[in-house]
Scaffold this active site. Structure first.
Site, PDB file in Angstrom:
ATOM      1  N   CYS A 115       0.701  -1.340   0.025  1.00 57.88           N
ATOM      2  CA  CYS A 115      -0.048   0.043  -0.010  1.00 57.88           C
ATOM      3  C   CYS A 115       0.742   1.484  -0.160  1.00 57.88           C
ATOM      4  CB  CYS A 115      -1.133   0.246   1.181  1.00 57.88           C
ATOM      5  SG  CYS A 115      -2.056  -1.333   1.150  1.00 57.88           S
ATOM      6  N   HIS A 252      -3.172   7.293   1.675  1.00 59.79           N
ATOM      7  CA  HIS A 252      -3.414   5.868   1.317  1.00 59.79           C
ATOM      8  C   HIS A 252      -5.005   5.625   1.844  1.00 59.79           C
ATOM      9  CE1 HIS A 252      -3.998   1.681   0.583  1.00 59.79           C
ATOM     10  NE2 HIS A 252      -3.852   1.392   1.819  1.00 59.79           N
ATOM     11  N   ASN A 282     -10.020  -0.032  -0.674  1.00 61.08           N
ATOM     12  CA  ASN A 282      -8.619  -0.033  -0.635  1.00 61.08           C
ATOM     13  C   ASN A 282      -8.039  -0.504  -1.582  1.00 61.08           C
ATOM     14  OD1 ASN A 282      -5.944  -0.285  -0.085  1.00 61.08           O
ATOM     15  ND2 ASN A 282      -6.103  -1.214   2.141  1.00 61.08           N
TER      16      ASN A 282
END
Ligand code: UT7
Length: 325
Positions: A115, A252, A282
């Site tokens: 990520c 993020h 996500n």
């Protein structure tokens, strides 16, 4: 004295057509829209179609970035693609993007920091540009996390989605001050001792399978806000800036609660936080450039704005970047 800097000239995002809602998921595993919204802020996610690969999503995003920059593909001499879900074990998905765009010179390679991948990719491209080795770079985050999810595990399958985002960076001579356009700084971190909290239980060398994502969500959550806030504070201090100088925080997009708590901790008001997690979920390395593409595309982010990126993920890896847009 003139200082070479990487300036953002273009941005683009791409989301696959199929939308999977929380209600759809509640028909697949023991979950509910209210649990997912309350714990994560996610309402839906996009899922790549059969035969639609990470490279396809990345090419769409890259083409959009070229279009907003008004640049042609043959100006690109570097492609850095962040992904944990490459089309193949090798070669790098970036080389497929290079071929798809019709670029036949320069270098293309993948970066894997889960990520935090986009922050890592941006740091690499920026440092190459500052060193004078490349002049025009596509920095891409692209993922098909739907391919590595265990769709029977409700604790992870509700969290992720597919997508891609890209920035086009070009070398420019500037005054070098923190008011001059371009990437002002990047800060990268990792701590490999945290491997078991967030990993994929397969790989070419270990199991010869692709594997599935495994996460101790509560433990990751517990560490996330502190690490992200530290990364933002480190970035501001390195540039002689404070939280009130930030025009946009582009985090993020892991979980709305993490976004909110981090912004609170560093002192950035909610209306300055770019949030896409409700619609994209996500998307790992794709989430920051997708958020940037959305906010620059709709006119929120304007030239001269101070934009701070931050991310954290498997490894652990974490980091931040400051861009004078
Ligand atoms: O992007 C990389 C970094 N990743 C992250 O930052 C993710 C970090 N973690 C998180 O976002 C959160 O920890 C989660 C959203 C994954 C979970 O939220 P939580 O508030 O930490 O919940 P929990 O894991 O403590 O679980 C609470 C309860 C559990 O039941 P018990 O043990 O209390 O009876 C889970 O079994 O919720 C249960 N649960 C669910 N219930 C309905 C877990 N997943 C679900 C689900 N639907 N999908």
């Amino acid at each position: 004295m003139s200082v070479l800097r990487s300036q953002v000239e273009g941005w683009g995002g791409y989301l696959p057509e199929r939308v999977l809602s929380n209600e759809d998921l509640a028909r697949m595993v023991d979950t509910s829209d209210s649990w997912i919204v309350e714990r994560t802020g996610v309402r839906q996610r996009h899922i790549a179609a059969p035969g639609e690969y990470t490279s396809h999503l990345a090419i769409h995003a890259a083409e959009a970035a070229l279009a907003t920059a008004g640049a042609s593909a043959d100006e690109i001499d570097l492609i850095v693609l962040a992904t944990s879900t490459p089309d193949n074990t090798f070669p790098a998905t970036a080389t497929k993007v290079q071929a798809g765009l019709g670029v036949t010179h320069g270098a293309a390679f993948d970066v894997q920091a889960v990520c935090t991948g986009f922050v890592y990719a941006l740091a690499i491209a920026d440092n190459f540009i500052k060193a004078g080795q490349f002049k025009c770079a596509l920095v891409i985050g692209a993922e098909t996390f739907s391919r590595i999810l265990d769709w029977t595990d409700r604790s992870t399958c509700v969290l992720f989605g597919d997508g891609a985002g890209a920035l086009l960076l070009r070398a420019a001579n500037t005054s070098g001050g923190n008011d001059a356009r371009g990437v002002l700084s990047t800060h990268l971190h990792s701590d490999g001792r945290q491997h078991d909290l967030l990993f994929v239980d397969g790989g070419p060398s270990s199991t010869q399978t692709v594997g599935h994502l495994r996460m101790s969500g509560r433990d990751v959550f517990r560490r996330a806000v502190g690490l992200l806030a530290e990364a933002v504070e480190e970035a501001l201090a390195a540039n002689g800036l404070s939280a009130s100088d930030i025009d946009w925080l582009a985090p993020h997009q892991a979980n709305k609660r993490i976004l909110d708590a981090t912004a609170r901790k560093v002192g950035v008001p909610e209306h300055k936080v770019v949030c896409t997690v409700d619609r994209h979920a996500n998307t790992s390395a794709a989430s920051i450039p997708l958020a940037l593409a959305e906010a620059a595309g709709d006119g929120r982010i304007q030239p001269g704005h101070l934009v701070v990126l931050e991310g954290m993920g498997g490894g652990f890896t974490w980091g931040s970047a400051v861009i004078r847009w």
